[in-house]
Design an enzyme around this catalytic site. Structure first.
Site, PDB file in Angstrom:
ATOM      1  N   GLY A 118       0.814  -1.215   0.000  1.00  0.00           N
ATOM      2  CA  GLY A 118       0.000   0.000   0.000  1.00  0.00           C
ATOM      3  C   GLY A 118       0.844   1.260   0.000  1.00  0.00           C
ATOM      4  O   GLY A 118       1.889   1.298   0.648  1.00  0.00           O
ATOM      5  N   SER A 149       8.093  -2.541  11.878  1.00  0.00           N
ATOM      6  CA  SER A 149       9.518  -2.243  11.895  1.00  0.00           C
ATOM      7  C   SER A 149      10.281  -3.293  11.106  1.00  0.00           C
ATOM      8  O   SER A 149       9.740  -4.336  10.743  1.00  0.00           O
ATOM      9  CB  SER A 149      10.018  -2.228  13.333  1.00  0.00           C
ATOM     10  OG  SER A 149       9.846  -3.507  13.913  1.00  0.00           O
ATOM     11  N   ALA A 325       4.781  -6.640  20.648  1.00  0.00           N
ATOM     12  CA  ALA A 325       3.539  -7.023  19.992  1.00  0.00           C
ATOM     13  C   ALA A 325       2.311  -6.631  20.819  1.00  0.00           C
ATOM     14  O   ALA A 325       1.327  -6.108  20.271  1.00  0.00           O
ATOM     15  CB  ALA A 325       3.541  -8.530  19.753  1.00  0.00           C
ATOM     16  N   HIS A 449      -1.172 -23.412  46.663  1.00  0.00           N
ATOM     17  CA  HIS A 449       0.067 -24.079  47.021  1.00  0.00           C
ATOM     18  C   HIS A 449       0.098 -25.468  46.416  1.00  0.00           C
ATOM     19  O   HIS A 449      -0.914 -26.151  46.449  1.00  0.00           O
ATOM     20  CB  HIS A 449       0.176 -24.181  48.553  1.00  0.00           C
ATOM     21  CG  HIS A 449       1.387 -24.939  49.001  1.00  0.00           C
ATOM     22  ND1 HIS A 449       2.637 -24.392  48.964  1.00  0.00           N
ATOM     23  CD2 HIS A 449       1.503 -26.213  49.460  1.00  0.00           C
ATOM     24  CE1 HIS A 449       3.505 -25.298  49.402  1.00  0.00           C
ATOM     25  NE2 HIS A 449       2.848 -26.402  49.710  1.00  0.00           N
TER      26      HIS A 449
HETATM   27  P1  FAD Z   1       4.753  -5.658  12.363  1.00  0.00           P
HETATM   28  O1  FAD Z   1       4.494  -6.892  13.118  1.00  0.00           O
HETATM   29  O2  FAD Z   1       6.122  -5.381  11.897  1.00  0.00           O
HETATM   30  O3  FAD Z   1       3.756  -5.699  11.116  1.00  0.00           O
HETATM   31  C1  FAD Z   1       3.774  -4.744  10.116  1.00  0.00           C
HETATM   32  C2  FAD Z   1       3.248  -5.382   8.846  1.00  0.00           C
HETATM   33  O4  FAD Z   1       3.020  -4.357   7.892  1.00  0.00           O
HETATM   34  C3  FAD Z   1       4.231  -6.343   8.211  1.00  0.00           C
HETATM   35  O5  FAD Z   1       3.621  -7.610   8.042  1.00  0.00           O
HETATM   36  C4  FAD Z   1       4.570  -5.718   6.865  1.00  0.00           C
HETATM   37  O6  FAD Z   1       4.711  -6.675   5.828  1.00  0.00           O
HETATM   38  C5  FAD Z   1       3.362  -4.841   6.610  1.00  0.00           C
HETATM   39  N1  FAD Z   1       3.642  -3.677   5.774  1.00  0.00           N
HETATM   40  C6  FAD Z   1       4.631  -2.755   5.938  1.00  0.00           C
HETATM   41  N2  FAD Z   1       4.532  -1.796   5.003  1.00  0.00           N
HETATM   42  C7  FAD Z   1       3.467  -2.099   4.240  1.00  0.00           C
HETATM   43  C8  FAD Z   1       2.847  -1.477   3.121  1.00  0.00           C
HETATM   44  N3  FAD Z   1       3.300  -0.330   2.635  1.00  0.00           N
HETATM   45  N4  FAD Z   1       1.783  -2.078   2.584  1.00  0.00           N
HETATM   46  C9  FAD Z   1       1.303  -3.256   3.081  1.00  0.00           C
HETATM   47  N5  FAD Z   1       1.825  -3.876   4.146  1.00  0.00           N
HETATM   48  C10 FAD Z   1       2.889  -3.305   4.718  1.00  0.00           C
HETATM   49  N6  FAD Z   1       7.374  -8.807  20.711  1.00  0.00           N
HETATM   50  C11 FAD Z   1       6.769  -9.295  21.795  1.00  0.00           C
HETATM   51  O7  FAD Z   1       5.895  -8.640  22.344  1.00  0.00           O
HETATM   52  N7  FAD Z   1       7.090 -10.524  22.299  1.00  0.00           N
HETATM   53  C12 FAD Z   1       8.047 -11.291  21.740  1.00  0.00           C
HETATM   54  O8  FAD Z   1       8.312 -12.394  22.208  1.00  0.00           O
HETATM   55  C13 FAD Z   1       8.717 -10.797  20.602  1.00  0.00           C
HETATM   56  N8  FAD Z   1       9.673 -11.535  20.014  1.00  0.00           N
HETATM   57  C14 FAD Z   1      10.274 -11.059  18.893  1.00  0.00           C
HETATM   58  C15 FAD Z   1      11.253 -11.833  18.303  1.00  0.00           C
HETATM   59  C16 FAD Z   1      11.881 -11.405  17.159  1.00  0.00           C
HETATM   60  C17 FAD Z   1      12.930 -12.263  16.518  1.00  0.00           C
HETATM   61  C18 FAD Z   1      11.493 -10.147  16.572  1.00  0.00           C
HETATM   62  C19 FAD Z   1      12.135  -9.665  15.313  1.00  0.00           C
HETATM   63  C20 FAD Z   1      10.529  -9.372  17.161  1.00  0.00           C
HETATM   64  C21 FAD Z   1       9.904  -9.808  18.327  1.00  0.00           C
HETATM   65  N9  FAD Z   1       8.934  -9.047  18.976  1.00  0.00           N
HETATM   66  C22 FAD Z   1       8.337  -9.531  20.089  1.00  0.00           C
HETATM   67  C23 FAD Z   1       8.543  -7.707  18.490  1.00  0.00           C
HETATM   68  C24 FAD Z   1       7.222  -7.780  17.707  1.00  0.00           C
HETATM   69  O9  FAD Z   1       7.384  -8.667  16.631  1.00  0.00           O
HETATM   70  C25 FAD Z   1       6.823  -6.403  17.220  1.00  0.00           C
HETATM   71  O10 FAD Z   1       6.787  -5.504  18.295  1.00  0.00           O
HETATM   72  C26 FAD Z   1       5.436  -6.446  16.591  1.00  0.00           C
HETATM   73  O11 FAD Z   1       5.395  -7.342  15.514  1.00  0.00           O
HETATM   74  C27 FAD Z   1       5.007  -5.055  16.114  1.00  0.00           C
HETATM   75  O12 FAD Z   1       3.750  -5.132  15.524  1.00  0.00           O
HETATM   76  P2  FAD Z   1       3.295  -4.120  14.396  1.00  0.00           P
HETATM   77  O13 FAD Z   1       1.918  -4.548  14.012  1.00  0.00           O
HETATM   78  O14 FAD Z   1       3.506  -2.736  14.822  1.00  0.00           O
HETATM   79  O15 FAD Z   1       4.297  -4.355  13.165  1.00  0.00           O
END
Ligand code: FAD
Length: 470
Positions: A118, A149, A325, A449
């Site tokens: 998008g 991110s 997340a 407990h």
């Molecule tokens: P994201 O999950 O990054 O989702 C964004 C989505 O937007 C993506 O799927 C991307 O493809 C899509 N997108 C981007 N730009 C566009 C566009 N222009 N058009 C269409 N689609 C687009 N957090 C926790 O709370 N607990 C954990 O245990 C944890 N473990 C982690 C382990 C790893 C290895 C990593 C890398 C991260 C972890 N995190 C964890 C962090 C967590 O993944 C992120 O904080 C969370 O996913 C953020 O959610 P979000 O919806 O903001 O973004």
């Protein structure tokens, strides 16, 4: 799919922020479309983050238990082997079941799902290049940016996802590296380091800062680091990576003291770069509609998640706040509640943080260092799991509960737990902090407990009075 029919809400990004916002919007009766480029829902968290990492942490923990602990419990095997392809397949199955589950939730809640990239053409129109290869325009009265991110690399280091990997590559290695170097001692580096360390890698963690996981309470951090060292993880703190050479069989990493000094060269089969994540807004067309960002590219929003452009909102990893997340999910719900004319609420000071190693470390509220810096008079109550009967019964008693409470009012300011399952135990404290409870409130609640949770009750007793079992 979307056509040109106008939506009440369009969400760009189907991660925990975006997909939760879309479902909530639809539940509130708003016509909703979610655009996701990846081809699967769940974002970073489900596809290459929280879920696959927890799957591998669990599988590798089982192997480690089988090789290190089972015999002590009287369970003997003639041999234990790692079948890495099977381990990866179980992880992939968990991921695909969950991502498909969200598609099911979209159908159930009548969220329109557009698979594609998008980009803004106006504050109320997003053009999408779909995965099927067509171009379409999705219109919305309100548009929520939830693009999340992406991995941040370091200058001079190119991630090839084979020998120089990000967390994404580290979740899909095809063999156990003999030597793994992890750059960055944040929770992602320590979790992935634990996975491969348990499966047999020699793991060295290189960190520029003087401490691992800088946001952690210092006393807990010290115990945590000791615990990881006992598991044979090596740490090189205050150390700067200055170069990487991938021309030979081994990857050579040149490092020097952060303050400057003699260089050393480390060798590894695989180097994991886990030095943080950056907000992802590439190709989104933010400049076209004039959305304001800060110096590091995070979208600026007010307390209703609104950007400076009317009708455009942002949530999750792409805005300031903990990059987690569950925080993204809370943002998503609150943002949509505001759009629907209701009231939303997220308190970033009360977002729990968990490191899913073994033992786990979980916390909510303030660290002792933060409480001190605020100049608040406080009391500390601690209780070690060595004195907890359940932890002793299962012979998994490494860890501690630490509670910080206001000296005068006894109000809980912060809770820090290192324990197996700390990530589950912490929620009692999260609830308590959200209800402004005192440590006595927790101590006077009957806890079953024998449970690990009793350690929290005892630490609460220790905060304002005396614990029983130590
Ligand atoms: P994201 O999950 O990054 O989702 C964004 C989505 O937007 C993506 O799927 C991307 O493809 C899509 N997108 C981007 N730009 C566009 C566009 N222009 N058009 C269409 N689609 C687009 N957090 C926790 O709370 N607990 C954990 O245990 C944890 N473990 C982690 C382990 C790893 C290895 C990593 C890398 C991260 C972890 N995190 C964890 C962090 C967590 O993944 C992120 O904080 C969370 O996913 C953020 O959610 P979000 O919806 O903001 O973004």
């Amino acid at each position: 799919a979307s056509g040109s029919e106008e939506n009440d809400v369009v969400v760009i990004g189907g991660g925990p922020g975006g997909y939760v916002a879309a479902i909530k919007a639809a539940q509130l009766g708003l016509k909703t479309t979610c655009i996701e480029k990846r081809g699967t829902l769940g974002g970073t968290c489900l596809n290459v983050g929280c879920i696959p990492s927890k799957a591998l942490l669990h599988s590798s923990h089982m192997y480690h238990e089988a090789t290190h602990s089972f015999a002590g419990h009287g369970v003997k095997f003639s041999s234990v082997e790692i079948d890495l392809p099977a381990m990866m397949a179980q992880k992939d199955k968990a991921v695909s079941n969950l991502t498909r589950g969200i598609e099911g939730l979209f159908k159930k809640n009548k969220v329109n799902y557009v698979k594609g990239y998008g980009k803004f053409i106006s504050p109320s129109e997003v053009s999408v290049d779909t995965i099927e290869g067509v171009s379409t325009v999705v219109k919305g009265k309100n548009i929520i940016i939830a693009t999340g991110s992406d991995v941040k690399s370091l200058p001079g280091i190119t991630i090839d996802e084979k020998r120089i990997v990000s967390s994404t590559g580290a979740l899909a290695l095809q063999e156990v590296p003999k030597k793994l170097i992890v750059i960055g001692a944040g929770y992602i580096g320590l979790e992935m380091g634990s996975v491969w360390g348990r499966l047999g890698s020699e793991v060295t963690v290189v960190e520029f800062a003087p401490d691992i996981v800088p946001s952690m309470d210092a006393e807990i951090r010290k115990q945590f680091q000791r615990s990881l060292e006992k598991q044979k993880m090596k740490f090189m703190l205050k150390t700067k990576v200055v170069g990487v050479d991938t021309s030979g069989n081994d990857v050579k990493l040149t490092v020097e003291p952060a303050a400057g000094g003699d260089q050393t060269t480390l060798e590894a089969d695989v180097v994991l770069v886990s030095a943080g994540r950056s907000p992802f807004t590439a190709g989104l067309g933010l400049d076209k509609i004039g959305v304001e960002t800060d110096k590091i590219g995070r979208i600026l929003v007010n307390d209703r998640f609104a950007t400076n452009v009317a009708g455009v909102y942002a949530i999750g990893d792409v805005i300031p706040g903990p990059m987690l997340a569950h925080k993204a999910e809370e943002d998503g719900v609150a943002c949509v509640e505001f759009i629907a004319g209701k009231h939303g609420h997220v308190d970033y000071d009360k977002v729990p943080g968990v490191v899913y190693t073994h033992p786990e470390v979980a916390s909510v509220g303030k660290t002792e260092e933060q409480v001190k810096a605020l100049g608040v008079d406080y009391r500390v109550g601690k209780f070690p799991f060595l004195a907890n009967s359940r932890a002793k019964a299962i012979d998994d008693a490494e860890g501690i509960v630490k509670i910080l409470a206001d000296k005068e009012t006894d109000k809980i300011l912060g809770v820090h737990i290192m324990a197996p399952n700390a990530g589950e135990l912490i929620h009692e404290a999260v609830l308590a902090i959200n209800y402004d409870a005192s440590s006595e409130d927790i101590a006077r609640v009957c806890h079953a407990h024998p449970t690990m949770s009793e350690a929290l009750k005892e630490a609460a007793m220790a905060t304002y009075d005396k614990p029983i079992h130590i």
